[in-house]
Design a protein around this motif. Structure first.
Motif, PDB file in Angstrom:
ATOM      1  N   UNK A  61       0.766  -1.183   0.048  1.00  0.00           N
ATOM      2  CA  UNK A  61      -0.091   0.112   0.234  1.00  0.00           C
ATOM      3  C   UNK A  61       0.951   1.215   0.044  1.00  0.00           C
ATOM      4  N   UNK A  62       0.346   2.395  -0.478  1.00  0.00           N
ATOM      5  CA  UNK A  62       1.228   3.449  -0.418  1.00  0.00           C
ATOM      6  C   UNK A  62       1.027   4.208   0.466  1.00  0.00           C
ATOM      7  N   UNK A  63       0.217   3.791   1.631  1.00  0.00           N
ATOM      8  CA  UNK A  63       0.068   4.380   2.892  1.00  0.00           C
ATOM      9  C   UNK A  63       0.925   3.547   4.162  1.00  0.00           C
ATOM     10  N   UNK A  64       1.708   3.965   4.870  1.00  0.00           N
ATOM     11  CA  UNK A  64       2.032   3.131   5.862  1.00  0.00           C
ATOM     12  C   UNK A  64       1.246   2.629   6.858  1.00  0.00           C
ATOM     13  N   UNK A  65       1.395   1.481   7.028  1.00  0.00           N
ATOM     14  CA  UNK A  65       0.051   0.766   8.057  1.00  0.00           C
ATOM     15  C   UNK A  65       0.389   1.260   9.470  1.00  0.00           C
ATOM     16  N   UNK A 101       1.308   3.610  11.045  1.00  0.00           N
ATOM     17  CA  UNK A 101       1.626   4.950  11.631  1.00  0.00           C
ATOM     18  C   UNK A 101       0.544   5.141  12.776  1.00  0.00           C
ATOM     19  N   UNK A 154      -6.656   0.116   2.685  1.00  0.00           N
ATOM     20  CA  UNK A 154      -5.478   1.096   2.839  1.00  0.00           C
ATOM     21  C   UNK A 154      -5.929   2.409   3.792  1.00  0.00           C
ATOM     22  N   UNK A 200      -5.066   3.610   7.515  1.00  0.00           N
ATOM     23  CA  UNK A 200      -3.989   3.364   8.542  1.00  0.00           C
ATOM     24  C   UNK A 200      -4.883   3.499  10.144  1.00  0.00           C
ATOM     25  N   UNK A 201      -4.225   2.597  10.603  1.00  0.00           N
ATOM     26  CA  UNK A 201      -4.727   2.442  12.165  1.00  0.00           C
ATOM     27  C   UNK A 201      -6.055   2.383  12.106  1.00  0.00           C
ATOM     28  N   UNK A 238      -7.297  -3.204  -7.748  1.00  0.00           N
ATOM     29  CA  UNK A 238      -6.476  -4.243  -7.204  1.00  0.00           C
ATOM     30  C   UNK A 238      -7.387  -5.284  -6.549  1.00  0.00           C
TER      31      UNK A 238
END
Lengths: 290, 322
Positions: free
Chosen positions: A4-8, A10, B140, B142-143, B199
């Protein structure tokens, strides 16, 4: 799996709660309702005199008389005790009658607003009939045939409140049903009952709650008005409305007999309105724009 | 080619209006193989959303639907409401245009995902929560654990659309209909969302219908493209073929209307002159004729059929193909 282009991992900060400031007015209102509520519930155990014991030697005793802090009425009954027992009736009717309205009216309004069609025509028609019926005649008819009691008064006022709740619930449901999240829920295979209970009810509940607290305030006044007219709870049971009615005859010599229950009613109604407004503002998860 | 997952035959949708019935969709035929993607392109009001709603059987109550919609061997038009309800979610799912309104504002993200999983897959709360976290991570976000406890208004538009996609994907549908999924989003987020959809579509071997008004969106992301105009499909071809050799003047005009980065400053954008026709008053001839620069008398008097007269592998409805 693709990267993914986003860090998981964070670490985003936990959602910060909006600072929720409540004013002194709200705290005062809650305190007043708690005081009135508790004294109404525990009236039987409070060190006060019976609200129906007459002391004909001490009729219309002024405020702060020995033994009667708030004086006595025209039959020598302790005013404080009557205010507390009267609050019991006023609060009971004031809270229970809108419950009848909110349950029946809320269901009717939501079903009408969601399913539309013939169901809506019937619901709205029925509600209009109820609205067109003169309320005083309705109250007179019920009390004449079924007797004057707290239960009957509650039911009558509750039924009379159904149209307003139906209209609020229907109006809110109508606009919400057009919204995409309802279509989205249907697209996910949600049943009608699921959409009504899980998608619409939480959205309808907020305006209904605000309206409910308003209705509590109105009902207390209506009960007072009915008692004032002699259509409320039968004497010697005290209620704020009947106390104002009885006090009216002594306005020239003992004005506090009418003003004390009127003041209690005023404060209680105001407190319910303040609480209703504040709660609505605090619990609404939607920020202004929607 | 394998048996089609979805085949739409002669679909018509009529909407009642004060000026008479409006034919929003006028005899559309489509087929979609399992795992393949179809792009539906057209300007506002050309009937692409009504077509998608017709496939989902989510048309407005007053709309009249005609034709057949065969999905996995069943005709959705004649299916009982209860059977249809069971298909939605595990078989058919949809992502809507505006993520601001397609999520319930007063329920947390977690509640909305978890309840979907519980209702369709019969999961217990703990399993559903874990699955919800996985789904949010897969799209996608985060958190994800923290996001589950938040309300839609606490998320950005792109995040909300990711959540909407996660909910649509939650029951592993065989067909996903994405109705202008990026129209309400920032340009920077659009590509991310489209890549995410592509995807997940490949990973799950799911068929997808991508509806958009932007030819640039379907290029490279779909197997086949259908261009719609005034309720009809006017050109349908495999994507590479369509972009190398388009036959319908309307498709050409649509492509020309996309701003180009390499054109010099102050180049006028070639807009399509005129407005789409009034669909309560159908034209006798080709519906694009009033705006078409190649139109002649033949175009005014006879409607061109959607056909492949040259056996070149692409269908188009035009008397004077480019």
């Amino acid at each position: 799996m693709a990267v993914l282009e986003l860090e998981r991992d964070v670490a985003t900060e936990a959602p910060v709660r909006r600072p929720r400031r409540v004013g002194m007015l709200f705290i005062g209102s809650v305190a007043w309702i708690v005081l009135i509520g508790l004294s109404a519930i525990f009236a039987d155990w409070l060190p006060i005199q019976s609200p129906t014991d007459m002391d004909l030697l001490a009729k219309r005793a002024p405020l702060f008389s020995p033994g009667h802090i708030l004086g006595t009425d025209h039959l020598g009954r302790d005013e404080l005790s009557r205010l507390i027992y009267g609050g019991r009736v006023s609060l009971l009717v004031g809270l229970l009658a809108p419950v009848i309205g909110v349950i029946i009216g809320g269901c009717l309004g939501m079903v009408a607003g969601y399913f539309r069609g013939r169901l809506e025509t019937f619901a709205v028609g029925g509600v209009d009939v109820l609205l067109a019926f003169p309320p005083l005649v309705f109250v007179l008819a019920v009390t004449a045939f079924m007797g004057q009691s707290v239960a009957n008064i509650t039911i009558v006022i509750g039924v009379l409140g159904i149209p307003a709740f139906t209209r609020v619930a229907r109006a809110v449901t109508l606009t919400l049903s057009e919204r995409e999240f309802v279509t989205a829920a249907r697209a996910l295979g949600a049943t009608h009952s699921r959409i009504l209970m899980r998608e619409l009810l939480p959205n309808v509940a907020l305006p209904l709650l605000a309206f409910f607290l308003l209705a509590v305030a109105v009902t207390i006044v209506v009960e007072g008005a009915l008692s004032f007219l002699g259509l409320g709870v039968p004497p010697p049971t005290a209620s704020w409305g009947s106390m104002i009615g009885e006090g009216r005859e002594n306005l020239d010599i003992a004005p506090w007999l009418a003003f004390l229950p009127a003041g209690f009613m005023f404060l209680t109604v105001l407190a319910f309105n303040v609480i209703g407004d504040t709660l609505r503002a605090l619990t609404d998860p939607r920020p202004g724009a929607l | 080619m394998s048996a089609p997952l979805l085949s739409v035959e002669g679909i018509t949708v009529d909407l009642p209006t004060p000026r008479g019935p409006l034919r929003a969709v006028d005899g559309v035929d489509l087929t979609l193989a399992p795992g393949s993607t179809l792009g539906i392109v057209g300007e506002s009001g050309c009937g692409k959303t009504m077509l998608s709603r017709a496939i989902l059987q989510l048309l407005p109550k007053r709309a009249k639907l005609g034709g057949r919609i065969m999905f996995a061997g069943r005709d959705l038009v004649t299916l009982q409401p209860e059977e249809l309800r069971r298909l939605r979610g595990p078989e058919l799912a949809v992502v809507f245009q505006d993520p601001m309104t397609s999520l319930n504002p007063v329920l947390t993200i977690g509640t909305q995902i978890v309840e979907t999983l519980q209702a369709h897959l019969g999961m217990d709360t703990v399993t559903a929560m874990r699955r919800g976290v996985e789904l949010l991570a897969a799209v996608g976000i985060p958190a994800p654990e923290q996001r589950l406890r938040q309300y839609p208004h606490q998320l950005s538009g792109g995040m909300r659309q990711r959540v909407a996609i996660a909910i649509a994907l939650s029951c592993e549908p065989k067909l996903l209909i994405a109705d202008e999924p990026t129209t309400a989003l920032d340009v920077t987020v659009q590509a991310q969302i489209l890549d995410l959809l592509a995807r997940e579509q490949q990973r799950r071997h799911m068929a997808m219908i991508l509806i958009t008004h932007d030819l640039g969106v379907v290029a490279g992301r779909t197997d086949e493209v259908a261009v719609m105009y005034a309720g009809r499909v006017v050109e349908r071809a495999p994507t590479p073929k369509l972009f190398t050799r388009m036959r319908m003047p309307y498709t050409e005009a649509l492509l020309a209307a996309i701003p180009k980065l390499d054109s010099p400053p102050h180049t006028p954008l070639p807009a399509i002159a005129g407005r789409p026709p009034d669909q309560t008053r159908p034209l006798k001839g080709c519906s694009f004729e009033p705006r078409c620069r190649y139109a002649d008398d033949h175009c005014r008097s006879a409607k061109p059929p959607l056909a492949d007269p040259e056996r070149a592998g692409g269908l188009f409805a035009c008397w004077h193909p480019l």
